[in-house]
Motif scaffolding. Structure first.
Motif, short mmCIF file in Angstrom:
data_model
loop_
_atom_site.label_atom_id
_atom_site.label_comp_id
_atom_site.label_asym_id
_atom_site.label_seq_id
_atom_site.Cartn_x
_atom_site.Cartn_y
_atom_site.Cartn_z
N GLY A 96 9.91 4.62 3.55
CA GLY A 96 10.42 5.97 3.80
C GLY A 96 10.40 6.87 2.58
N ASP A 97 10.22 6.33 1.38
CA ASP A 97 10.17 7.15 0.16
C ASP A 97 8.90 8.00 0.15
N GLU A 98 9.02 9.22 -0.37
CA GLU A 98 7.86 10.08 -0.56
C GLU A 98 7.43 10.01 -2.01
N VAL A 99 6.12 9.94 -2.21
CA VAL A 99 5.56 9.78 -3.55
C VAL A 99 4.51 10.87 -3.77
N PRO A 100 4.62 11.64 -4.86
CA PRO A 100 3.56 12.60 -5.18
C PRO A 100 2.28 11.86 -5.58
N ILE A 101 1.16 12.30 -5.02
CA ILE A 101 -0.14 11.70 -5.33
C ILE A 101 -1.16 12.81 -5.58
N TRP A 102 -2.27 12.45 -6.24
CA TRP A 102 -3.39 13.35 -6.46
C TRP A 102 -4.62 12.65 -5.88
N VAL A 103 -5.27 13.31 -4.91
CA VAL A 103 -6.35 12.71 -4.13
C VAL A 103 -7.70 13.21 -4.64
N ASN A 104 -8.68 12.30 -4.67
CA ASN A 104 -10.05 12.63 -5.04
C ASN A 104 -10.63 13.58 -3.98
N ARG A 105 -11.22 14.69 -4.42
CA ARG A 105 -11.77 15.68 -3.47
C ARG A 105 -12.94 15.11 -2.67
N THR A 106 -13.76 14.30 -3.27
CA THR A 106 -14.95 13.78 -2.59
C THR A 106 -14.66 12.51 -1.79
N ASP A 107 -13.61 11.79 -2.13
CA ASP A 107 -13.23 10.56 -1.42
C ASP A 107 -11.73 10.58 -1.20
N PRO A 108 -11.26 11.09 -0.04
CA PRO A 108 -9.81 11.20 0.18
C PRO A 108 -9.07 9.87 0.22
N GLY A 109 -9.76 8.75 0.28
CA GLY A 109 -9.11 7.45 0.23
C GLY A 109 -8.78 7.00 -1.18
N ASP A 110 -9.20 7.77 -2.16
CA ASP A 110 -9.00 7.44 -3.57
C ASP A 110 -7.95 8.38 -4.15
N PHE A 111 -6.87 7.83 -4.69
CA PHE A 111 -5.81 8.67 -5.25
C PHE A 111 -5.09 7.94 -6.37
N VAL A 112 -4.27 8.70 -7.10
CA VAL A 112 -3.38 8.15 -8.13
C VAL A 112 -1.97 8.62 -7.81
N THR A 113 -1.00 7.75 -8.02
CA THR A 113 0.40 8.09 -7.75
C THR A 113 1.04 8.74 -8.98
N ASP A 114 2.25 9.24 -8.79
CA ASP A 114 2.95 9.85 -9.92
C ASP A 114 3.36 8.81 -10.96
N PHE A 115 3.40 7.53 -10.59
CA PHE A 115 3.73 6.49 -11.56
C PHE A 115 2.49 5.80 -12.11
N GLY A 116 1.30 6.42 -11.90
CA GLY A 116 0.08 5.98 -12.56
C GLY A 116 -0.70 4.88 -11.88
N GLN A 117 -0.33 4.48 -10.67
CA GLN A 117 -1.03 3.41 -9.96
C GLN A 117 -2.14 4.01 -9.10
N LEU A 118 -3.35 3.46 -9.22
CA LEU A 118 -4.47 3.88 -8.40
C LEU A 118 -4.44 3.18 -7.05
N SER A 119 -5.06 3.81 -6.05
CA SER A 119 -5.10 3.22 -4.71
C SER A 119 -5.93 1.94 -4.72
N GLY A 120 -5.62 1.06 -3.81
CA GLY A 120 -6.37 -0.20 -3.69
C GLY A 120 -5.95 -1.22 -4.74
N HIS A 121 -6.74 -2.25 -4.82
CA HIS A 121 -6.49 -3.34 -5.77
C HIS A 121 -7.66 -3.39 -6.74
N ARG A 122 -7.60 -2.57 -7.75
CA ARG A 122 -8.71 -2.46 -8.69
C ARG A 122 -8.51 -3.39 -9.88
N GLY A 123 -9.59 -3.95 -10.35
CA GLY A 123 -9.56 -4.76 -11.55
C GLY A 123 -9.20 -6.21 -11.36
N ARG A 124 -9.00 -6.67 -10.12
CA ARG A 124 -8.66 -8.08 -9.92
C ARG A 124 -9.80 -9.00 -10.35
N LEU A 125 -11.01 -8.66 -9.92
CA LEU A 125 -12.16 -9.49 -10.28
C LEU A 125 -12.34 -9.53 -11.79
#
Length: 182
Positions: A96-125
Protein backbone atom coordinates in the motif's frame (compact mmCIF):
# COMPACT_ATOMS: atom_id res chain seq x y z
CA UNK A 1 65.66 -46.16 -22.77
CA UNK A 2 64.27 -42.64 -22.90
CA UNK A 3 60.65 -42.00 -22.03
CA UNK A 4 58.57 -39.78 -24.35
CA UNK A 5 58.33 -36.17 -23.26
CA UNK A 6 55.03 -34.54 -22.42
CA UNK A 7 54.97 -30.98 -23.76
CA UNK A 8 51.87 -30.08 -21.72
CA UNK A 9 53.82 -30.76 -18.53
CA UNK A 10 56.63 -28.35 -19.22
CA UNK A 11 57.35 -25.83 -16.45
CA UNK A 12 56.81 -22.88 -18.79
CA UNK A 13 53.33 -24.06 -19.81
CA UNK A 14 52.39 -24.79 -16.21
CA UNK A 15 53.49 -21.29 -15.18
CA UNK A 16 51.56 -19.82 -18.11
CA UNK A 17 48.46 -21.75 -17.04
CA UNK A 18 48.79 -20.42 -13.49
CA UNK A 19 49.12 -16.86 -14.76
CA UNK A 20 46.09 -17.30 -17.03
CA UNK A 21 44.07 -18.56 -14.04
CA UNK A 22 45.19 -15.49 -12.13
CA UNK A 23 44.11 -13.15 -14.95
CA UNK A 24 40.75 -14.92 -15.39
CA UNK A 25 40.05 -14.78 -11.65
CA UNK A 26 40.92 -11.08 -11.54
CA UNK A 27 38.67 -10.32 -14.51
CA UNK A 28 35.76 -12.24 -13.00
CA UNK A 29 36.24 -10.46 -9.68
CA UNK A 30 36.34 -7.07 -11.43
CA UNK A 31 33.06 -7.70 -13.32
CA UNK A 32 30.56 -7.07 -10.46
CA UNK A 33 32.31 -3.84 -9.49
CA UNK A 34 32.20 -2.60 -13.08
CA UNK A 35 28.52 -3.62 -13.41
CA UNK A 36 27.59 -1.87 -10.16
CA UNK A 37 29.27 1.35 -11.33
CA UNK A 38 27.39 1.17 -14.65
CA UNK A 39 24.09 0.57 -12.84
CA UNK A 40 24.74 3.49 -10.50
CA UNK A 41 25.39 5.72 -13.52
CA UNK A 42 22.16 4.47 -15.14
CA UNK A 43 20.17 5.27 -11.98
CA UNK A 44 21.55 8.83 -11.95
CA UNK A 45 20.69 9.20 -15.65
CA UNK A 46 17.14 7.92 -15.09
CA UNK A 47 16.59 10.40 -12.26
CA UNK A 48 17.79 13.24 -14.47
CA UNK A 49 15.98 12.34 -17.69
CA UNK A 50 13.24 9.87 -16.69
CA UNK A 51 9.51 10.46 -16.41
CA UNK A 52 8.49 11.01 -12.76
CA UNK A 53 5.70 8.73 -11.54
CA UNK A 54 4.31 7.21 -8.35
CA UNK A 55 4.32 3.46 -7.84
CA UNK A 56 2.28 1.58 -5.28
CA UNK A 57 3.52 -1.58 -3.57
CA UNK A 58 0.75 -4.12 -4.19
CA UNK A 59 2.52 -7.32 -3.11
CA UNK A 60 5.50 -8.60 -1.11
CA UNK A 61 6.89 -12.02 -1.98
CA UNK A 62 9.28 -13.92 0.27
CA UNK A 63 11.49 -16.52 -1.41
CA UNK A 64 14.12 -19.06 -0.41
CA UNK A 65 13.04 -19.78 3.12
CA UNK A 66 12.60 -16.13 4.10
CA UNK A 67 16.02 -14.89 3.04
CA UNK A 68 14.92 -12.95 -0.07
CA UNK A 69 12.03 -10.51 -0.43
CA UNK A 70 10.65 -8.86 -3.55
CA UNK A 71 8.30 -5.88 -3.78
CA UNK A 72 5.82 -5.81 -6.66
CA UNK A 73 5.02 -2.29 -7.89
CA UNK A 74 2.05 -1.05 -9.91
CA UNK A 75 2.33 2.32 -11.67
CA UNK A 76 0.88 4.21 -14.64
CA UNK A 77 2.76 6.03 -17.42
CA UNK A 78 1.03 7.66 -20.41
CA UNK A 79 -2.30 6.07 -19.49
CA UNK A 80 -0.94 2.49 -19.34
CA UNK A 81 -0.56 0.51 -16.14
CA UNK A 82 2.62 -1.50 -15.53
CA UNK A 83 3.57 -4.07 -12.90
CA UNK A 84 7.21 -4.69 -12.12
CA UNK A 85 9.23 -6.10 -9.25
CA UNK A 86 12.07 -4.68 -7.19
CA UNK A 87 14.31 -6.70 -4.89
CA UNK A 88 14.32 -5.68 -1.23
CA UNK A 89 18.04 -5.04 -0.85
CA UNK A 90 18.34 -2.19 1.64
CA UNK A 91 14.75 -0.92 1.74
CA UNK A 92 11.53 -2.93 1.79
CA UNK A 93 8.28 -0.99 1.83
CA UNK A 94 4.92 -2.24 3.10
CA UNK A 95 1.94 -3.16 0.94
CA UNK A 96 0.00 0.00 0.00
CA UNK A 97 2.97 2.39 0.29
CA UNK A 98 3.51 4.85 -2.55
CA UNK A 99 7.04 5.26 -3.86
CA UNK A 100 8.32 8.03 -6.16
CA UNK A 101 9.96 6.54 -9.26
CA UNK A 102 11.56 7.81 -12.49
CA UNK A 103 10.66 5.77 -15.58
CA UNK A 104 12.74 5.30 -18.74
CA UNK A 105 11.00 7.12 -21.64
CA UNK A 106 11.85 4.43 -24.19
CA UNK A 107 11.20 1.42 -21.92
CA UNK A 108 8.43 2.07 -19.36
CA UNK A 109 9.28 -1.19 -17.57
CA UNK A 110 12.64 0.26 -16.55
CA UNK A 111 12.70 2.64 -13.58
CA UNK A 112 14.61 3.75 -10.49
CA UNK A 113 13.03 4.31 -7.08
CA UNK A 114 13.58 7.23 -4.73
CA UNK A 115 15.79 4.97 -2.59
CA UNK A 116 18.07 4.16 -5.56
CA UNK A 117 16.89 0.63 -6.42
CA UNK A 118 16.51 -0.21 -10.12
CA UNK A 119 13.63 -2.34 -11.39
CA UNK A 120 14.17 -6.07 -11.76
CA UNK A 121 17.02 -8.14 -10.41
CA UNK A 122 20.10 -6.67 -12.02
CA UNK A 123 23.64 -7.83 -11.40
CA UNK A 124 22.88 -11.28 -9.96
CA UNK A 125 24.79 -13.11 -12.67
CA UNK A 126 27.74 -10.73 -12.35
CA UNK A 127 27.74 -11.22 -8.58
CA UNK A 128 27.91 -14.99 -9.02
CA UNK A 129 30.73 -14.64 -11.52
CA UNK A 130 32.55 -12.34 -9.07
CA UNK A 131 32.29 -14.99 -6.36
CA UNK A 132 33.67 -17.57 -8.79
CA UNK A 133 36.50 -15.17 -9.66
CA UNK A 134 37.35 -14.77 -5.98
CA UNK A 135 37.52 -18.53 -5.52
CA UNK A 136 39.67 -18.82 -8.64
CA UNK A 137 42.05 -16.21 -7.21
CA UNK A 138 42.24 -18.10 -3.91
CA UNK A 139 43.56 -21.08 -5.88
CA UNK A 140 45.56 -19.20 -8.54
CA UNK A 141 47.60 -16.87 -6.32
CA UNK A 142 49.40 -19.61 -4.34
CA UNK A 143 49.86 -21.70 -7.50
CA UNK A 144 51.37 -18.77 -9.38
CA UNK A 145 53.64 -17.79 -6.49
CA UNK A 146 54.86 -21.38 -6.18
CA UNK A 147 55.84 -21.38 -9.87
CA UNK A 148 57.85 -18.16 -9.74
CA UNK A 149 61.58 -18.38 -9.17
CA UNK A 150 62.54 -16.05 -6.34
CA UNK A 151 65.94 -14.35 -6.36
CA UNK A 152 68.46 -15.98 -4.04
CA UNK A 153 68.40 -13.03 -1.63
CA UNK A 154 64.66 -13.56 -1.02
CA UNK A 155 64.86 -17.26 -0.35
CA UNK A 156 64.87 -18.40 3.25
CA UNK A 157 68.32 -19.33 4.37
CA UNK A 158 68.74 -22.50 6.36
CA UNK A 159 71.79 -23.21 8.44
CA UNK A 160 74.13 -25.87 7.02
CA UNK A 161 73.46 -29.39 8.27
CA UNK A 162 76.10 -31.25 10.20
CA UNK A 163 76.22 -34.87 9.31
CA UNK A 164 77.96 -36.31 12.35
CA UNK A 165 79.19 -35.34 15.79
CA UNK A 166 82.11 -37.01 17.57
CA UNK A 167 81.24 -38.98 20.68
CA UNK A 168 83.75 -39.82 23.40
CA UNK A 169 85.27 -43.23 22.79
CA UNK A 170 85.85 -42.75 19.07
CA UNK A 171 82.42 -43.62 17.73
CA UNK A 172 80.36 -41.34 15.52
CA UNK A 173 76.71 -40.72 16.17
CA UNK A 174 74.48 -39.37 13.42
CA UNK A 175 72.41 -36.38 14.60
CA UNK A 176 69.92 -36.44 11.76
CA UNK A 177 67.90 -39.43 10.80
CA UNK A 178 68.19 -40.52 7.24
CA UNK A 179 65.05 -40.84 5.21
CA UNK A 180 64.27 -44.31 4.11
CA UNK A 181 63.25 -44.96 0.54
CA UNK A 182 60.21 -47.07 0.05
Amino acid sequence: MRLPTRPWRSPALTTLGCVLLLVAGGALLWLPFHTQNALDDWAVDLRAHGVPARAQVHDLVTKRGGTSKTMHFRYAVDGRTYEREVACVEVCRSIGDEVPIWVNRTDPGDFVTDFGQLSGHRGRLQGGLGAAGFMLLVVAIPLTLSRLRLPSRLRRRTPPRRSAAPVPGGTVRIRHKRKRRR
